[in-house]
Design a protein around this motif. Structure first.
Motif, short mmCIF file in Angstrom:
data_model
loop_
_atom_site.label_atom_id
_atom_site.label_comp_id
_atom_site.label_asym_id
_atom_site.label_seq_id
_atom_site.Cartn_x
_atom_site.Cartn_y
_atom_site.Cartn_z
N GLY A 31 34.30 85.79 51.13
CA GLY A 31 33.01 86.44 51.27
C GLY A 31 31.93 85.41 51.55
O GLY A 31 31.87 84.37 50.89
N ARG A 32 31.08 85.69 52.56
CA ARG A 32 29.99 84.79 52.90
C ARG A 32 28.68 85.56 52.80
O ARG A 32 28.53 86.60 53.43
CB ARG A 32 30.15 84.25 54.32
CG ARG A 32 31.36 83.34 54.54
CD ARG A 32 31.38 82.89 56.00
NE ARG A 32 32.41 81.93 56.27
CZ ARG A 32 33.65 82.22 56.66
NH1 ARG A 32 34.00 83.49 56.78
NH2 ARG A 32 34.53 81.28 56.92
N SER A 33 27.74 85.07 52.03
CA SER A 33 26.47 85.74 51.87
C SER A 33 25.46 85.19 52.88
O SER A 33 25.70 84.17 53.54
CB SER A 33 25.94 85.56 50.45
OG SER A 33 25.68 84.20 50.19
N ASP A 34 24.30 85.85 52.98
CA ASP A 34 23.30 85.43 53.96
C ASP A 34 22.61 84.12 53.58
O ASP A 34 21.93 83.53 54.40
CB ASP A 34 22.26 86.53 54.18
CG ASP A 34 21.63 87.00 52.88
OD1 ASP A 34 21.94 86.41 51.83
OD2 ASP A 34 20.83 87.95 52.92
N ASN A 35 22.80 83.66 52.34
CA ASN A 35 22.24 82.36 51.94
C ASN A 35 23.25 81.23 52.05
O ASN A 35 23.00 80.12 51.60
CB ASN A 35 21.67 82.44 50.52
CG ASN A 35 22.73 82.78 49.49
OD1 ASN A 35 23.92 82.79 49.80
ND2 ASN A 35 22.31 83.07 48.27
N GLY A 36 24.40 81.52 52.66
CA GLY A 36 25.39 80.48 52.92
C GLY A 36 26.43 80.29 51.85
O GLY A 36 27.36 79.51 52.03
N ARG A 37 26.30 80.98 50.72
CA ARG A 37 27.31 80.83 49.66
C ARG A 37 28.60 81.51 50.06
O ARG A 37 28.60 82.52 50.76
CB ARG A 37 26.78 81.43 48.36
CG ARG A 37 25.62 80.67 47.75
CD ARG A 37 25.05 81.39 46.56
NE ARG A 37 23.97 80.65 45.93
CZ ARG A 37 23.17 81.13 45.00
NH1 ARG A 37 23.36 82.38 44.57
NH2 ARG A 37 22.22 80.39 44.47
N MET A 38 29.70 80.96 49.57
CA MET A 38 31.02 81.50 49.88
C MET A 38 31.81 81.74 48.60
O MET A 38 31.70 80.98 47.64
CB MET A 38 31.79 80.55 50.80
CG MET A 38 31.18 80.40 52.18
SD MET A 38 32.21 79.38 53.26
CE MET A 38 32.08 77.80 52.44
N PHE A 39 32.60 82.80 48.62
CA PHE A 39 33.40 83.19 47.47
C PHE A 39 34.78 83.61 47.94
O PHE A 39 34.90 84.34 48.92
CB PHE A 39 32.75 84.37 46.72
CG PHE A 39 31.36 84.11 46.26
CD1 PHE A 39 31.11 83.68 44.96
CD2 PHE A 39 30.29 84.27 47.13
CE1 PHE A 39 29.82 83.43 44.54
CE2 PHE A 39 29.00 84.01 46.70
CZ PHE A 39 28.76 83.59 45.41
N LEU A 40 35.81 83.17 47.25
CA LEU A 40 37.14 83.71 47.47
C LEU A 40 37.35 84.84 46.48
O LEU A 40 37.19 84.65 45.27
CB LEU A 40 38.23 82.65 47.28
CG LEU A 40 39.62 83.17 47.68
CD1 LEU A 40 39.79 83.12 49.20
CD2 LEU A 40 40.72 82.41 47.00
N ILE A 41 37.67 86.03 46.99
CA ILE A 41 37.81 87.23 46.17
C ILE A 41 39.26 87.70 46.24
O ILE A 41 39.87 87.71 47.31
CB ILE A 41 36.88 88.34 46.68
CG1 ILE A 41 35.43 87.84 46.69
CG2 ILE A 41 37.00 89.60 45.83
CD1 ILE A 41 34.49 88.73 47.47
N ALA A 42 39.83 88.09 45.10
CA ALA A 42 41.22 88.53 45.03
C ALA A 42 41.29 89.87 44.30
O ALA A 42 40.52 90.13 43.38
CB ALA A 42 42.09 87.50 44.33
N VAL A 43 42.26 90.70 44.72
CA VAL A 43 42.55 91.96 44.03
C VAL A 43 44.07 92.06 43.84
O VAL A 43 44.85 91.42 44.55
CB VAL A 43 42.05 93.19 44.82
CG1 VAL A 43 40.54 93.19 44.92
CG2 VAL A 43 42.69 93.24 46.21
N GLY A 44 44.45 92.87 42.87
CA GLY A 44 45.87 93.17 42.66
C GLY A 44 46.08 94.66 42.70
O GLY A 44 45.13 95.44 42.60
N ASP A 45 47.33 95.09 42.85
CA ASP A 45 47.59 96.54 42.93
C ASP A 45 48.10 97.12 41.61
O ASP A 45 48.48 98.28 41.55
CB ASP A 45 48.56 96.87 44.07
CG ASP A 45 49.87 96.12 43.98
OD1 ASP A 45 50.12 95.49 42.94
OD2 ASP A 45 50.64 96.17 44.95
N ARG A 46 48.08 96.32 40.53
CA ARG A 46 48.51 96.83 39.24
C ARG A 46 47.36 97.30 38.36
O ARG A 46 47.53 98.16 37.49
CB ARG A 46 49.31 95.74 38.49
CG ARG A 46 50.67 95.47 39.08
CD ARG A 46 51.61 96.66 38.85
NE ARG A 46 51.85 96.90 37.44
CZ ARG A 46 52.82 96.31 36.75
NH1 ARG A 46 53.62 95.45 37.33
NH2 ARG A 46 52.97 96.58 35.47
N ALA A 47 46.17 96.72 38.54
CA ALA A 47 45.01 97.08 37.72
C ALA A 47 43.76 97.06 38.58
O ALA A 47 43.66 96.30 39.55
CB ALA A 47 44.85 96.11 36.56
#
Length: 319
Positions: A31-47
């Motif tokens: 994920g990249r925001s308009d202020n330049g910050r970046m985040f790695l986001i993860a999801v699982g299919d169990r919860a």
């Protein structure tokens, strides 16, 4: 390149292994925001839970994960257990899109406001092969997704048959996807609030080379170079795809990379700011389920590595 009918599979090797605090990682995104910050986001299919960490220019720093339950968000229809979330995307407004395989649908959530912004049913109309497979309760549906401009969505149907499908509001026109044509960094995905219905606007079936190289479609991601990449679990391969013409047609392979031996099923694909592939693994346990791979395959051309100098944020998703 693979235009001559021969797929080229270079070998990727593991550079770093990370523990994600989720069981059965099924989707990841950058994920990249308009202020330049970046985040790695993860999801699982169990919860019904998301995990994320903020990125800086270094790929070797210690990772500080944050987690949040999304089972009780205002307006959300996600069940607490076994939500069947197969993919995740993030827009520039800090909102997160979750793709469910069963039922075939999307939720756009705002983790800061603790609410579901929109719930979207994904419908394939007609009586063709893809429509029949999509409506079959035991059939394969969405496994990966990419946000497109105008509120459209590109979804990877896993198998039987594997296909790429563009969804959008009824009566809207297919956009297709050219390199650099996905939702721009920092932009909000333009979508109405509340419950709605998207229909399939276009289909792209793999050509013979892509079908031979990628036996199934497990995730999609846009690289830092703006191009579309595909992850195949069964073939343990990452592929760079050619442009998708508006209105549908054929999905063609440009280049492919074979993954090093991995201890788990590769089910999620993202990229570091430097263009290295990041793959999420279904390992049954919340250990050694994210790998950073060498060499970089999606580098920004022309030396555009400014993203690598992004400052570390305070650890909150894209706000």
């Amino acid at each position: 390149m693979a235009r001559n009918g021969k797929s080229i599979r270079n070998q990727l090797r593991v550079r770093r292994v990370v523990d994600v605090p989720l069981r059965e990682v099924s989707g990841i995104c950058l994920g990249r925001s308009d202020n330049g910050r970046m985040f790695l986001i993860a999801v699982g299919d169990r919860a019904a839970k998301i995990a994320w960490f903020s990125l800086s220019g270094s790929e070797e720093l210690r990772i500080d994960w944050h987690t949040r339950s999304i089972a009780k968000l205002s307006g959300s229809k996600l069940p607490k257990h076994n939500p069947q979330i197969e993919a995740v995307c993030a827009d520039g407004g800090g909102r997160i899109m979750l793709l469910q395989e069963t039922p075939p649908s999307v939720e756009l959530i705002d983790p800061k406001a603790l609410e579901a912004v929109a719930s979207i049913d994904l419908v394939v109309e007609g009586h063709g092969e893809i429509a029949r497979a999509w409506s079959d309760p035991k059939g394969s549906r969405g496994e990966g997704a990419v946000l497109l401009p105008d509120g459209h969505l590109l979804v990877a149907k896993e198998k039987k048959p594997a296909a790429l499908i563009e969804f959008g509001p009824p009566y809207s026109q297919s956009r297709g996807l050219v390199c650099g044509g996905a939702l721009a960094d920092g932009e909000r995905w333009p979508i109405n609030k509340g419950h709605q219905r998207f229909v399939a606007l276009a289909f792209w079936l793999p050509d013979k080379t892509l079908a031979k190289t990628c036996a199934d479609f497990s995730d999609l991601e846009i690289g830092p170079d703006g191009c579309l990449y595909l992850l195949s679990d069964k073939s343990s391969t990452i592929a760079r795809l050619d442009e998708l013409p508006a209105g549908g047609g054929t999905a063609a392979l440009l280049e492919a990379w074979r993954l090093d031996d991995l201890d788990g099923k590769p089910e999620g694909l993202a990229f570091s700011a430097l263009g290295r592939a990041v793959v999420g693994l279904d390992t049954r346990k919340a250990r050694r389920n994210l790998v950073l791979l060498d060499p970089a395959i999606a580098q920004v051309r022309g030396g555009g590595q400014g993203e690598a100098e992004t400052k570390q944020s305070n650890g909150k998703p894209a706000h």
